[in-house]
Design a protein around this motif. Structure first.
Motif, mmCIF file in Angstrom:
data_model
loop_
_atom_site.group_PDB
_atom_site.id
_atom_site.type_symbol
_atom_site.label_atom_id
_atom_site.label_comp_id
_atom_site.label_asym_id
_atom_site.label_seq_id
_atom_site.Cartn_x
_atom_site.Cartn_y
_atom_site.Cartn_z
ATOM 1 N N ALA A 67 0.678 -1.272 0.307
ATOM 2 C CA ALA A 67 -0.092 -0.029 -0.128
ATOM 3 C C ALA A 67 0.881 1.400 0.284
ATOM 4 C CB ALA A 67 -0.926 -0.024 1.434
ATOM 5 N N THR A 68 1.943 1.192 0.421
ATOM 6 C CA THR A 68 2.417 2.702 0.916
ATOM 7 C C THR A 68 3.860 2.477 0.442
ATOM 8 O OG1 THR A 68 4.216 1.663 2.224
ATOM 9 C CG2 THR A 68 2.008 2.768 3.463
ATOM 10 N N GLU A 69 4.181 1.414 -1.080
ATOM 11 C CA GLU A 69 5.338 1.491 -1.411
ATOM 12 C C GLU A 69 6.820 1.843 -1.793
ATOM 13 O OE1 GLU A 69 3.810 1.472 -5.730
ATOM 14 O OE2 GLU A 69 1.745 0.931 -4.784
ATOM 15 N N GLY A 70 7.090 2.015 -0.587
ATOM 16 C CA GLY A 70 8.346 2.503 -0.129
ATOM 17 C C GLY A 70 7.548 4.311 0.044
ATOM 18 N N ARG A 71 6.930 4.937 0.346
ATOM 19 C CA ARG A 71 6.493 6.032 1.009
ATOM 20 C C ARG A 71 6.870 6.514 2.377
ATOM 21 N NH1 ARG A 71 1.206 6.909 -1.635
ATOM 22 N NH2 ARG A 71 0.894 8.268 -1.005
ATOM 23 N N SER A 72 7.012 7.154 2.597
ATOM 24 C CA SER A 72 6.390 8.046 4.443
ATOM 25 C C SER A 72 5.244 7.974 5.146
ATOM 26 C CB SER A 72 7.234 9.764 4.524
ATOM 27 O OG SER A 72 8.492 9.577 4.410
ATOM 28 N N VAL A 73 5.185 6.818 5.667
ATOM 29 C CA VAL A 73 4.472 6.765 6.459
ATOM 30 C C VAL A 73 4.015 6.689 7.907
ATOM 31 C CG1 VAL A 73 5.158 4.030 6.577
ATOM 32 C CG2 VAL A 73 2.618 5.238 6.978
ATOM 33 N N TRP A 74 2.928 7.184 8.758
ATOM 34 C CA TRP A 74 2.353 7.042 9.996
ATOM 35 C C TRP A 74 1.494 5.814 10.309
ATOM 36 C CZ3 TRP A 74 2.843 9.823 14.457
ATOM 37 C CH2 TRP A 74 3.788 10.846 14.784
ATOM 38 N N PHE A 75 2.267 5.140 10.691
ATOM 39 C CA PHE A 75 0.853 3.512 11.032
ATOM 40 C C PHE A 75 0.706 3.501 11.924
ATOM 41 C CE2 PHE A 75 0.918 -0.684 13.211
ATOM 42 C CZ PHE A 75 0.366 -0.871 11.611
ATOM 43 N N LEU A 76 -0.627 4.259 11.820
ATOM 44 C CA LEU A 76 -1.626 4.263 13.608
ATOM 45 C C LEU A 76 -1.811 2.542 14.061
ATOM 46 C CD1 LEU A 76 -3.276 7.481 11.928
ATOM 47 C CD2 LEU A 76 -1.384 7.054 13.327
ATOM 48 N N SER A 77 -1.458 2.533 15.649
ATOM 49 C CA SER A 77 -2.305 1.078 15.743
ATOM 50 C C SER A 77 -3.144 0.764 15.473
ATOM 51 C CB SER A 77 -1.318 0.694 16.915
ATOM 52 O OG SER A 77 -0.809 -0.173 17.041
ATOM 53 N N MET A 78 -3.327 -0.099 15.565
ATOM 54 C CA MET A 78 -5.504 -0.323 15.441
ATOM 55 C C MET A 78 -6.056 -0.036 17.045
ATOM 56 S SD MET A 78 -7.377 -4.016 15.197
ATOM 57 C CE MET A 78 -7.098 -3.939 13.896
ATOM 58 N N LEU A 79 -6.957 0.943 16.922
ATOM 59 C CA LEU A 79 -7.121 1.026 18.096
ATOM 60 C C LEU A 79 -8.306 0.768 19.045
ATOM 61 C CD1 LEU A 79 -7.989 5.529 16.560
ATOM 62 C CD2 LEU A 79 -6.556 4.207 18.441
ATOM 63 N N GLY A 132 -11.821 6.828 20.724
ATOM 64 C CA GLY A 132 -11.688 7.365 19.581
ATOM 65 C C GLY A 132 -10.962 7.973 18.194
ATOM 66 N N THR A 133 -12.362 9.172 18.437
ATOM 67 C CA THR A 133 -12.104 9.828 17.188
ATOM 68 C C THR A 133 -11.289 10.672 18.158
ATOM 69 O OG1 THR A 133 -14.610 9.958 16.750
ATOM 70 C CG2 THR A 133 -12.782 11.793 17.250
ATOM 71 N N ALA A 134 -10.245 11.172 19.245
ATOM 72 C CA ALA A 134 -9.879 11.848 19.888
ATOM 73 C C ALA A 134 -8.322 11.493 19.513
ATOM 74 C CB ALA A 134 -9.394 12.610 20.958
ATOM 75 N N LEU A 135 -8.114 10.115 19.880
ATOM 76 C CA LEU A 135 -7.283 9.349 19.861
ATOM 77 C C LEU A 135 -6.867 9.551 17.927
ATOM 78 C CD1 LEU A 135 -7.679 6.054 21.567
ATOM 79 C CD2 LEU A 135 -6.206 7.318 21.999
ATOM 80 N N LEU A 136 -7.144 9.199 17.345
ATOM 81 C CA LEU A 136 -7.137 8.732 15.685
ATOM 82 C C LEU A 136 -6.610 10.350 15.311
ATOM 83 C CD1 LEU A 136 -7.255 7.565 13.420
ATOM 84 C CD2 LEU A 136 -9.481 8.107 12.681
ATOM 85 N N ARG A 137 -7.620 11.584 15.685
ATOM 86 C CA ARG A 137 -6.870 13.218 15.531
ATOM 87 C C ARG A 137 -5.688 13.239 15.487
ATOM 88 N NH1 ARG A 137 -12.752 15.407 16.545
ATOM 89 N NH2 ARG A 137 -13.772 15.110 14.567
ATOM 90 N N TYR A 138 -5.111 12.870 17.398
ATOM 91 C CA TYR A 138 -3.479 12.730 17.498
ATOM 92 C C TYR A 138 -3.095 12.562 16.543
ATOM 93 C CZ TYR A 138 0.096 12.422 20.652
ATOM 94 O OH TYR A 138 0.523 13.046 20.809
ATOM 95 N N GLY A 139 -3.119 11.442 15.904
ATOM 96 C CA GLY A 139 -2.279 10.908 14.739
ATOM 97 C C GLY A 139 -2.074 11.135 13.651
ATOM 98 N N LEU A 140 -3.606 11.644 12.966
ATOM 99 C CA LEU A 140 -3.391 12.469 12.079
ATOM 100 C C LEU A 140 -3.147 13.934 11.428
ATOM 101 C CD1 LEU A 140 -7.308 10.732 10.823
ATOM 102 C CD2 LEU A 140 -5.241 10.169 9.806
ATOM 103 N N GLU A 141 -3.413 14.349 12.766
ATOM 104 C CA GLU A 141 -2.737 15.298 13.133
ATOM 105 C C GLU A 141 -1.434 15.676 12.534
ATOM 106 O OE1 GLU A 141 -3.669 17.454 16.775
ATOM 107 O OE2 GLU A 141 -5.723 17.798 15.931
#
Length: 132
Positions: free
Chosen positions: A49-61, A73-82
């Motif tokens: 999916a990432t094909e060598g691109r820089s990626v933030w892997f967000l562990s399963m919440l 869950g929304t607050a935790l996800l927003r933190y990583g997406l920011e």
């Protein structure tokens, strides 16, 4: 005339060797063969999916059932997406069927699905805000 000399620093780095998960990497008290298959599928899907691109892997919440639907869950996800958006990196998650709708709402797209008996995972990718 001599061949041009290439500056090695201008060349992209070679891809890392493929990580291989084996049953001996997991405790004997569980299903080590299943764990190896699940983690291998997750890793391989991430790499495709990432094909060598820089990626933030967000562990399963995982939010306990009694605390769900309260914005945890929304607050935790927003933190990583920011952070992913700030860095301009794609974000990636492995979602359960129960959690997939949360990721859908934040712009993730399922790029693959893996099934292992009763275990189902959606491998999901989200482009950074700057590229959407």
């Amino acid at each position: 005339s001599p061949a041009p000399v290439l500056d090695p620093s201008s060349q992209p780095p070679p891809p890392p060797p493929r990580m291989v998960f084996t049953p001996d990497m997991y405790p004997a008290g569980g299903d080590a063969a299943l764990a190896a298959r699940v983690f291998q599928a997750n890793y391989d899907a991430l790499m495709r999916a990432t094909e060598g691109r820089s990626v933030w892997f967000l562990s399963m919440l995982v939010v306990p059932r009694e605390h769900q639907r309260r914005g945890v869950g929304t607050a935790l996800l927003r933190y990583g997406l920011e952070r992913a958006d700030r860095d301009g990196w794609v974000a990636y998650v492995n979602a359960s069927p129960e959690g997939k709708s949360l990721y859908d709402r934040f712009g993730f797209v399922a790029v693959e699905r893996s099934e292992f008996g009763d275990i189902v995972e959606h491998h999901m990718l989200r482009e950074p805000e700057s590229r959407r």
